[in-house]
Scaffold this active site. Structure first.
Site, PDB file in Angstrom:
ATOM      1  N   ASN A  34       5.821  -5.017  -2.166  1.00 11.30           N
ATOM      2  CA  ASN A  34       5.230  -4.921  -0.828  1.00 11.30           C
ATOM      3  C   ASN A  34       5.447  -3.490  -0.341  1.00 11.30           C
ATOM      4  OD1 ASN A  34       4.532  -5.142   1.849  1.00 11.30           O
ATOM      5  ND2 ASN A  34       6.269  -6.458   2.419  1.00 11.30           N
ATOM      6  N   TRP A  35       4.381  -2.721  -0.377  1.00  9.48           N
ATOM      7  CA  TRP A  35       4.530  -1.295  -0.040  1.00  9.48           C
ATOM      8  C   TRP A  35       4.638  -1.070   1.465  1.00  9.48           C
ATOM      9  CZ3 TRP A  35       0.497   1.763  -3.525  1.00  9.48           C
ATOM     10  CH2 TRP A  35       0.777   1.504  -4.874  1.00  9.48           C
ATOM     11  N   GLY A  65      15.411  -4.258   4.069  1.00  5.48           N
ATOM     12  CA  GLY A  65      15.491  -2.822   4.349  1.00  5.48           C
ATOM     13  C   GLY A  65      16.855  -2.380   4.860  1.00  5.48           C
ATOM     14  N   GLY A 108      10.479  -4.530  -1.391  1.00  5.32           N
ATOM     15  CA  GLY A 108       9.978  -3.538  -0.439  1.00  5.32           C
ATOM     16  C   GLY A 108      10.304  -2.139  -0.925  1.00  5.32           C
ATOM     17  N   GLY A 109      11.400  -1.575  -0.418  1.00  8.30           N
ATOM     18  CA  GLY A 109      11.779  -0.191  -0.709  1.00  8.30           C
ATOM     19  C   GLY A 109      11.738   0.179  -2.191  1.00  8.30           C
TER      20      GLY A 109
HETATM   21  P1  PGA Z   1      13.200  -4.487   1.101  1.00  8.94           P
HETATM   22  O1  PGA Z   1      11.966  -5.304   1.721  1.00  8.94           O
HETATM   23  O2  PGA Z   1      13.166  -4.734  -0.384  1.00  8.94           O
HETATM   24  O3  PGA Z   1      12.907  -3.039   1.454  1.00  8.94           O
HETATM   25  O4  PGA Z   1      14.429  -5.010   1.728  1.00  8.94           O
HETATM   26  C1  PGA Z   1      11.603  -6.563   1.246  1.00  8.94           C
HETATM   27  C2  PGA Z   1      10.396  -7.087   1.999  1.00  8.94           C
HETATM   28  O5  PGA Z   1      10.383  -7.002   3.243  1.00  8.94           O
HETATM   29  O6  PGA Z   1       9.423  -7.582   1.384  1.00  8.94           O
END
Ligand code: PGA
Length: 254
Positions: A12-13, A177, A238-239
């Site tokens: 998920n960018w 995050g 995410g990250g």
């Molecule tokens: P993260 O985000 O890996 O940056 O914690 C995950 C997400 O919200 O899909």
């Protein structure tokens, strides 16, 4: 017995990358996709503006394309919104729905999500539905209730057949995050619980086939332990999805 659920690692960018960066990132993921075992699906979810251009980079590879959201109406006077047909027409196979950032910042309710899931499935898109509790709810011991309610409010409106096109992502909001990951035990406990909530409505056989992803600071250093859990079938990243090498490393962690 080994379950036959599909394993998936999805990136998920969020609101990151411009079109040129996104193109390079998609290209880099596509270039390494063949290293990932056959039973592990790969999905990337770039921003709307470069879905098309990123999709082109994925041609001929196993990597599938997802949106991060869709409109809750099919078409018409909804300024600024993007419909499921528009997503389908630029080559999306999936859309993420109900991400906590959308619930928290953009007033996404379970009622709206029912409409969005209906539209997405109707257009032939697979859905990655996110659920998860925030820190207050976790500390108050309400995490099971919160996840059960989100699942019931949305998914209990659908059929066992629909569930074949739906993936669930459990994302504890306090781990997104933040660098804080749920421990493998904390995550497994909720994943097993979510599967039970699905079994209560759709039966154990259907629930066993549903892919449930973990999301929240999942990275190469913790993916192996998380993915080793019985009910964790991959990750929504995410990250760490913003670096092709990290993303692929995570997908190699089963
Ligand atoms: P993260 O985000 O890996 O940056 O914690 C995950 C997400 O919200 O899909």
């Amino acid at each position: 017995m080994q379950n036959m659920r599909k394993k998936i690692v999805a990136g998920n960018w969020k609101m990151n990358t411009t079109r040129p960066d996104g193109k390079e990132l998609a290209k880099a993921v596509a270039a390494r996709a063949a290293e990932v075992p056959e039973g592990v699906g790969l999905i990337i979810a770039p921003p709307f503006t470069h879905l098309c251009c990123c999709g082109k980079q994925l041609e001929g590879t196993k990597v599938e394309l997802s949106a991060q959201n869709c409109a809750d109406h099919a078409k018409g006077a909804y300024t600024g919104e993007i419909s499921v047909d528009m997503l389908k027409a630029v080559g999306c196979q999936w859309t993420i729905l109900g991400h906590s950032e959308r619930r928290q910042y953009y007033g996404e309710t379970d009622e709206k999500l029912v409409e969005k899931v209906k539209l997405a499935l109707g257009a032939g898109l697979g859905v990655i539905l996110c659920v998860g509790e925030n820190l207050d709810e976790r500390e108050a011991g309400k995490h099971f209730d919160v996840c059960a309610t989100q699942i019931k409010n949305v998914l209990y409106n659908f059929t066992a057949e629909d569930m074949q096109k739906i993936v669930i992502a459990y994302e504890p909001v306090w781990a997104i995050g933040t660098g804080k990951t749920a421990t493998a035990e904390q995550a497994e406990e909720i994943h097993a619980f979510i599967r039970k909530v699905l079994a209560d409505k759709f039966g154990a056989a259907v629930a066993e086939e549903v892919t449930i992803l973990y999301g929240g600071s999942c990275k190469p250093s913790n993916a192996k332990e998380l993915f080793a859990q019985k009910d964790i079938d991959g990750g929504l990243i995410g990250g760490a999805a913003l670096k092709a090498d990290d993303f692929i490393q995570i997908a190699l962690s089963f």
